[in-house]
Design a protein around this motif. Structure first.
Motif, short mmCIF file in Angstrom:
data_model
loop_
_atom_site.label_atom_id
_atom_site.label_comp_id
_atom_site.label_asym_id
_atom_site.label_seq_id
_atom_site.Cartn_x
_atom_site.Cartn_y
_atom_site.Cartn_z
N THR A 187 29.99 21.00 7.04
CA THR A 187 29.06 20.79 8.47
C THR A 187 28.88 21.96 9.08
OG1 THR A 187 31.11 19.95 9.47
CG2 THR A 187 29.55 18.25 8.64
N THR A 188 30.10 22.97 8.74
CA THR A 188 29.71 24.28 9.53
C THR A 188 29.21 25.21 8.59
OG1 THR A 188 31.99 25.06 8.52
CG2 THR A 188 31.75 23.59 10.83
N ALA A 189 28.71 26.41 9.26
CA ALA A 189 28.09 27.40 8.36
C ALA A 189 29.09 28.36 7.55
CB ALA A 189 27.38 28.48 9.31
N GLU A 190 30.41 28.37 8.07
CA GLU A 190 31.57 28.97 7.33
C GLU A 190 31.87 28.02 6.30
OE1 GLU A 190 32.07 28.22 10.78
OE2 GLU A 190 31.18 29.90 11.57
N ALA A 191 32.05 26.48 6.14
CA ALA A 191 32.33 25.83 4.99
C ALA A 191 31.15 26.09 3.89
CB ALA A 191 32.39 24.39 5.46
N GLU A 192 29.91 25.88 4.42
CA GLU A 192 28.83 26.06 3.56
C GLU A 192 28.67 27.34 2.92
OE1 GLU A 192 25.09 25.30 5.74
OE2 GLU A 192 25.42 23.12 5.84
N ALA A 193 29.11 28.60 3.51
CA ALA A 193 29.10 29.60 2.99
C ALA A 193 30.14 30.08 1.96
CB ALA A 193 29.34 30.89 3.78
N LEU A 194 31.59 29.41 2.30
CA LEU A 194 32.52 29.38 1.28
C LEU A 194 31.90 28.43 -0.09
CD1 LEU A 194 35.25 29.71 0.39
CD2 LEU A 194 36.04 27.75 1.62
N TYR A 195 31.70 27.35 0.12
CA TYR A 195 31.09 26.38 -0.87
C TYR A 195 30.00 27.26 -1.73
CZ TYR A 195 28.75 22.69 -3.48
OH TYR A 195 28.42 21.89 -4.60
N GLN A 196 29.02 27.92 -1.20
CA GLN A 196 27.99 28.67 -1.71
C GLN A 196 28.75 29.94 -2.66
OE1 GLN A 196 25.63 31.39 0.79
NE2 GLN A 196 23.65 30.23 -0.27
N ARG A 197 29.58 30.46 -2.04
CA ARG A 197 30.34 31.66 -2.85
C ARG A 197 30.96 31.06 -4.14
NH1 ARG A 197 31.56 33.42 2.33
NH2 ARG A 197 33.50 32.75 2.37
N GLU A 198 31.78 29.79 -3.98
CA GLU A 198 32.30 29.17 -4.96
C GLU A 198 31.42 28.98 -6.15
OE1 GLU A 198 34.39 26.02 -3.18
OE2 GLU A 198 36.10 26.91 -2.68
N GLY A 201 29.03 29.91 -11.51
CA GLY A 201 27.81 29.91 -12.10
C GLY A 201 27.11 28.73 -12.57
N PHE A 202 26.70 28.63 -13.80
CA PHE A 202 26.03 27.64 -14.41
C PHE A 202 26.75 26.29 -14.35
CE2 PHE A 202 25.15 24.55 -17.71
CZ PHE A 202 23.78 24.17 -17.94
N ALA A 203 28.00 26.33 -14.66
CA ALA A 203 29.01 24.99 -14.47
C ALA A 203 29.02 24.33 -12.96
CB ALA A 203 30.08 25.09 -15.01
N GLY A 204 29.06 25.47 -12.14
CA GLY A 204 29.29 25.01 -10.77
C GLY A 204 28.12 24.45 -9.95
N PHE A 205 27.08 25.13 -10.54
CA PHE A 205 25.70 24.59 -10.13
C PHE A 205 25.07 23.11 -10.71
CE2 PHE A 205 20.90 24.59 -9.72
CZ PHE A 205 20.70 24.43 -8.36
N ARG A 206 25.61 23.09 -11.90
CA ARG A 206 25.41 21.90 -13.02
C ARG A 206 26.18 20.51 -12.32
NH1 ARG A 206 23.03 20.06 -17.83
NH2 ARG A 206 23.46 17.86 -17.52
#
Length: 161
Positions: free
Chosen positions: A13-24, A29-34
């Motif tokens: 729910t926060t921009a920081e949590a979203e940014a961390l998730y996005q970086r992870e 790569g492929f597996a995480g997005f899948r």
């Protein structure tokens, strides 16, 4: 990856949590997005009337965080419009078939009467499964193809042998 379920994803729910998730996800790569796509697809499949808005918001958030899914795989170039169209088709079904009319056996039929090919039929489905299949295939229809979602009122079935 810490957040690999839709419930976890929706808790960002926060921009920081979203940014961390996005970086992870980007690092994996492929597996995480899948995993993210699989959880979104399962959520769309399982969604009931009251869940459709939540699922649509999750897809919108994923689209915002990962605007170029082509970076993960060429096959995902159109994944966001496909998921959005599936959600719209399933919402359309829920809107047009009242809960009291959903009990019973359903089937989904697809055909193109202008070409010589097999008719595709998914018989003996629950309403929920039929609604998902209809919503999944509806956006993919080619010119002159049709798709039908229909409730079976009377069945006579015999098995040979």
């Amino acid at each position: 990856m810490t957040n690999n379920t839709l419930a976890d994803f929706n808790k960002l729910t926060t921009a920081e949590a979203e940014a961390l998730y996005q970086r992870e996800v980007l690092a994996e790569g492929f597996a995480g997005f899948r995993r993210l796509l699989d959880s979104l697809t399962e959520a769309i499949k399982a969604a009931r009337d009251t869940d459709m808005e939540t699922v649509a918001h999750a897809v919108a958030k994923a689209k915002r965080l990962f605007p170029e899914p082509l970076e993960f795989s060429p096959s995902w170039e159109n994944i966001w419009p496909e998921l959005e169209s599936t959600i719209a088709a399933k919402t359309h079904i829920f809107t047009n078939i009242p809960p009291g009319d959903r009990v019973g056996e359903w089937q989904v039929i697809m055909d193109n009467p202008l070409v010589v090919q097999e008719v595709v039929c998914y018989p003996a489905l629950s309403f929920e499964d039929a609604a998902y299949l209809y919503a999944y295939f509806r956006p993919q229809l080619e010119k002159s193809e049709y798709i039908r979602l229909q409730k079976i009122q009377t069945v006579i079935q015999e098995i040979g042998g």
